[in-house]
Design a protein around this motif. Structure first.
Motif, PDB file in Angstrom:
ATOM      1  N   GLN A   1       0.833  -1.208   0.000  1.00 13.13           N
ATOM      2  CA  GLN A   1       0.000   0.000   0.000  1.00 13.13           C
ATOM      3  C   GLN A   1       0.870   1.262   0.000  1.00 13.13           C
ATOM      4  OE1 GLN A   1      -0.590  -2.767   1.896  1.00 13.13           O
ATOM      5  NE2 GLN A   1      -2.233  -3.375   0.484  1.00 13.13           N
ATOM      6  N   ASP A   2       2.001   1.210   0.709  1.00 13.03           N
ATOM      7  CA  ASP A   2       2.924   2.351   0.699  1.00 13.03           C
ATOM      8  C   ASP A   2       3.477   2.587  -0.702  1.00 13.03           C
ATOM      9  OD1 ASP A   2       2.655   2.949   3.372  1.00 13.03           O
ATOM     10  OD2 ASP A   2       4.487   1.909   4.000  1.00 13.03           O
ATOM     11  N   ILE A   3       3.843   1.510  -1.383  1.00 11.75           N
ATOM     12  CA  ILE A   3       4.369   1.640  -2.739  1.00 11.75           C
ATOM     13  C   ILE A   3       3.333   2.269  -3.660  1.00 11.75           C
ATOM     14  CG2 ILE A   3       5.094   0.323  -4.782  1.00 11.75           C
ATOM     15  CD1 ILE A   3       6.428  -1.667  -2.824  1.00 11.75           C
ATOM     16  N   LEU A   4       2.091   1.798  -3.564  1.00 12.35           N
ATOM     17  CA  LEU A   4       1.024   2.368  -4.393  1.00 12.35           C
ATOM     18  C   LEU A   4       0.817   3.850  -4.095  1.00 12.35           C
ATOM     19  CD1 LEU A   4      -1.517  -0.583  -4.181  1.00 12.35           C
ATOM     20  CD2 LEU A   4      -0.353   0.199  -6.252  1.00 12.35           C
ATOM     21  N   ARG A   5       0.831   4.188  -2.820  1.00 12.22           N
ATOM     22  CA  ARG A   5       0.629   5.596  -2.441  1.00 12.22           C
ATOM     23  C   ARG A   5       1.759   6.469  -2.985  1.00 12.22           C
ATOM     24  NH1 ARG A   5       2.440   8.223   2.033  1.00 12.22           N
ATOM     25  NH2 ARG A   5       3.034   6.242   3.003  1.00 12.22           N
ATOM     26  N   HIS A   6       2.994   5.997  -2.859  1.00 14.68           N
ATOM     27  CA  HIS A   6       4.121   6.775  -3.365  1.00 14.68           C
ATOM     28  C   HIS A   6       4.044   6.929  -4.876  1.00 14.68           C
ATOM     29  CE1 HIS A   6       6.540   5.335   0.382  1.00 14.68           C
ATOM     30  NE2 HIS A   6       5.818   6.399   0.657  1.00 14.68           N
TER      31      HIS A   6
END
Length: 256
Positions: free
Chosen positions: A192-197
């Motif tokens: 989810q962090d990767i997607l947000r970034h």
């Protein structure tokens, strides 16, 4: 010097599916690409022995293209070759991972700045399409496809900046950092962090905000190495220089 003890040998997927070769292309680069994918995805984890004879039989080839593929893997530090004895998948070299991270960050900070100074709506739409694909892979728990889409996102940035050859260079240096990323990916909230970034980077480029694009990219690329201590604790036998589990549990010196 004697080689380290080999890990149990995972099965390489059958030639009847993934290992079929394109006979219009040279065999050695295809074997290299296939084995590299298996190593960076940790399907073949550190310590796995690679037998030339077994690989030749699996791919339906002579020993020469197998030898050439293993030599290329050795050049990237992904296998350790012990002459007349064994070839083993290497442990993850943290220093090499840090070097690859430095190279990639230096290049991509300039690339996202360049792209944000001249926003391209088609590029941004393509980036959002890739993000949507990643979201679907994350939802389905398909981590290998998720990582492939992650690489496509970054490759699209290089292509848009007309720096495709630099992406080839980065990929050739990224075997160790890619394996660290693969170890880190199952962590809670990491996907989810990767997607947000990725969304923040794409938005900053589309809105013509180069400083913000660089800020979000820097945070994005630093995630795995910033969590290195925990990765090492969870996978001590995968990282080069990691102390044995017994010595760590007895309060032995930490690895630097």
């Amino acid at each position: 010097m004697a080689p380290p003890s080999a890990a149990p040998r995972p099965a390489i997927p059958s030639r009847s599916s993934n290992n079929r070769l394109d006979r219009s292309r040279r065999a050695a680069p295809q074997v290299f690409e296939r084995l590299r994918d298996l190593i960076t995805s940790l399907t073949l984890p550190p310590g796995t022995p690679l037998s030339r004879a077994e690989l030749a039989a699996e791919f339906g080839l002579s020993s020469t293209p197998i030898r050439d593929a293993l030599m290329r893997l050795a050049e990237e530090g992904l296998v350790d070759v012990f002459p007349q004895h064994a070839t083993l998948v290497s442990r993850i070299d943290v220093r090499s991972a840090e070097q690859a991270h430095f190279l990639r960050q230096a290049l991509e900070l300039e690339i996202v700045r360049l792209l944000a100074l001249s926003p391209d709506a088609d590029l941004v739409a393509h980036l959002y399409d890739l993000i949507a694909q990643q979201r679907g892979f994350a939802k389905n728990g398909d981590l290998e496809s998720f990582m492939a889409a992650d690489n496509e996102f970054h490759a699209a940035l290089y292509a848009a900046a007309d720096k495709r050859e630099l992406w080839v260079l980065v990929r050739s240096r990224s075997g160790h950092i890619d394996r660290l990323r693969r170890l880190h990916l199952p962590s809670s909230g990491k996907a989810q962090d990767i997607l947000r970034h990725h969304r923040l980077i794409a938005r900053s480029i589309g809105e013509g905000r180069p400083d913000e694009a660089q800020m979000h990219l820097r945070v994005h690329l630093s995630g795995t190495l910033s969590d290195l201590a925990r990765i090492r604790d969870l996978h001590p036998n995968y990282l080069a220089g990691s102390p044995p589990a017994a010595s760590r549990s007895q309060g032995g010196p930490a690895d630097g």
